[in-house]
Write a protein that holds these residues in place. Sequence first.
Motif, PDB file in Angstrom:
ATOM      1  N   ASN A 184      24.741 -25.833 -13.689  1.00 12.94           N
ATOM      2  CA  ASN A 184      26.025 -25.215 -13.381  1.00 12.94           C
ATOM      3  C   ASN A 184      25.872 -24.009 -12.465  1.00 12.94           C
ATOM      4  N   THR A 185      24.706 -23.381 -12.452  1.00 12.16           N
ATOM      5  CA  THR A 185      24.459 -22.259 -11.551  1.00 12.16           C
ATOM      6  C   THR A 185      23.981 -22.817 -10.216  1.00 12.16           C
ATOM      7  N   VAL A 186      24.834 -22.730  -9.209  1.00 11.60           N
ATOM      8  CA  VAL A 186      24.524 -23.279  -7.889  1.00 11.60           C
ATOM      9  C   VAL A 186      24.352 -22.123  -6.916  1.00 11.60           C
ATOM     10  N   ARG A 187      23.198 -22.070  -6.258  1.00 11.68           N
ATOM     11  CA  ARG A 187      22.887 -20.975  -5.338  1.00 11.68           C
ATOM     12  C   ARG A 187      23.189 -21.317  -3.893  1.00 11.68           C
ATOM     13  N   GLN A 188      22.936 -22.558  -3.484  1.00 12.35           N
ATOM     14  CA  GLN A 188      23.121 -22.965  -2.095  1.00 12.35           C
ATOM     15  C   GLN A 188      23.701 -24.369  -2.048  1.00 12.35           C
ATOM     16  N   VAL A 189      24.489 -24.647  -0.995  1.00 11.34           N
ATOM     17  CA  VAL A 189      25.033 -25.980  -0.799  1.00 11.34           C
ATOM     18  C   VAL A 189      25.091 -26.277   0.698  1.00 11.34           C
ATOM     19  N   VAL A 190      24.622 -27.467   1.090  1.00  9.85           N
ATOM     20  CA  VAL A 190      24.743 -27.963   2.456  1.00  9.85           C
ATOM     21  C   VAL A 190      25.118 -29.434   2.367  1.00  9.85           C
ATOM     22  N   THR A 191      25.738 -29.970   3.410  1.00  8.37           N
ATOM     23  CA  THR A 191      26.117 -31.381   3.417  1.00  8.37           C
ATOM     24  C   THR A 191      25.422 -32.105   4.556  1.00  8.37           C
ATOM     25  N   ASP A 192      25.120 -33.390   4.322  1.00 13.61           N
ATOM     26  CA  ASP A 192      24.473 -34.187   5.356  1.00 13.61           C
ATOM     27  C   ASP A 192      25.519 -34.875   6.220  1.00 13.61           C
ATOM     28  N   GLU A 193      25.077 -35.753   7.126  1.00 17.27           N
ATOM     29  CA  GLU A 193      25.988 -36.398   8.071  1.00 17.27           C
ATOM     30  C   GLU A 193      26.980 -37.325   7.384  1.00 17.27           C
ATOM     31  N   ARG A 194      26.692 -37.748   6.158  1.00 21.43           N
ATOM     32  CA  ARG A 194      27.622 -38.585   5.402  1.00 21.43           C
ATOM     33  C   ARG A 194      28.570 -37.766   4.539  1.00 21.43           C
ATOM     34  N   GLY A 195      28.422 -36.463   4.554  1.00 23.17           N
ATOM     35  CA  GLY A 195      29.289 -35.596   3.765  1.00 23.17           C
ATOM     36  C   GLY A 195      28.801 -35.330   2.365  1.00 23.17           C
ATOM     37  N   GLY A 196      27.638 -35.880   1.999  1.00 26.60           N
ATOM     38  CA  GLY A 196      27.098 -35.661   0.668  1.00 26.60           C
ATOM     39  C   GLY A 196      26.473 -34.289   0.538  1.00 26.60           C
ATOM     40  N   PRO A 197      26.726 -33.586  -0.566  1.00 28.01           N
ATOM     41  CA  PRO A 197      26.174 -32.234  -0.730  1.00 28.01           C
ATOM     42  C   PRO A 197      24.780 -32.236  -1.356  1.00 28.01           C
ATOM     43  N   TRP A 198      23.898 -31.446  -0.760  1.00 27.28           N
ATOM     44  CA  TRP A 198      22.644 -31.041  -1.384  1.00 27.28           C
ATOM     45  C   TRP A 198      22.876 -29.661  -1.996  1.00 27.28           C
ATOM     46  N   ILE A 199      22.411 -29.456  -3.222  1.00 22.76           N
ATOM     47  CA  ILE A 199      22.567 -28.155  -3.852  1.00 22.76           C
ATOM     48  C   ILE A 199      21.216 -27.632  -4.323  1.00 22.76           C
TER      49      ILE A 199
END
Length: 352
Positions: A184-199
């Motif tokens: 539940n503690t999320v520090r960073q989020v980025v999305t790839d070319e398909r829109g999926g989030p890496w956290i």
Amino acid sequence: SVRCFTSSSRVTDVRRAPGGDGILVATRGGLLHYDPDGRLRRKTTRCDGLIGHTLEELAVTAGGEVWIATAQGVSRLHAGGMSGYGTREGLNDDRAYAVAVDATERLFVGTHRGVSRFDGERFVPFNDTHEFSRRPTYDIHAARDGTLWFAKENALTQYLGDGRWRVFQRDPVTPGPRSDIVSNTVRQVVTDERGGPWIGTPRGLGYFDGSSWSHLFHNPRHGALAGLRDNRVAALALDPSGALWIGHGDADGAGRALGVARRDEGGWRYYTERDGLPADRVYRVRAGTDGSIWIATRRGAARFENGSFEVFHTPGELPSNGVRTIVTLDDGRIAVVTRAGAAAVDRGAPSD
């Protein structure tokens, strides 16, 4: 007349200056502006109008403005000078962790008490009626599809537009795709070319493909093999090739810094001080559109390009911003004792 002496060794963010006019480096002792050739042009501190020295993140607008999130509020650099914003100007808390600009040039700030949006004159609460609105927001990511992602203390939220939200929160009582988030503690989020989030979280990496989460953990029994070297992720970035870059910061309980890791279809690669990184404690990673990687560390910033690092060293002033004692020496110089050592101020310029 006031002059500020600070330690700017700890770098928290790196951005290209508006119009390609050099490099902007955010530190815990002010804002550094480097020329394109790597020479330091100037250092901006509170004496120059910056709202605070403890910088967290930078955002550059299409119009050439620079927004700076600090522990004392938000500063705005524009053609007319510099402006400061805090709770008096509508910000929901002075402790700002993140600042981001979306595709329509709307500005958002993540603070210790949620998210604020700039309306052109003041800040107004964003998502104020939502269940998770008043929790610390550590990162804001504007995705290519126009949605906004918010990395929070107790959830990952996505703003879809028109008042619609999605919430991802770990809940073992109510199983489902959204509740299977790694932490539940999320520090960073980025999305790839398909829109999926890496956290990036204190418990490892997570990726959501639209229907389910996949998790990447550090396994101490296989520490010498490829994979995460620590579960506590501090920084994430995706480069144009789709490779994921991971920084671990100070999040290593064994007292060993870990540098930065790169993950792609070919496997894992690790970079540390031995490879030219200024320091193994990494606080932020940025991916340039030209394929370059910018890394903020405990002892300066670096650009990774063509397999090697170019280091932007921070100016030496105070060893640390944790000042304990100030005394006058017999020769008239001022000695400043900090947590990390002492410095003597001679003729207006301190030296370690």
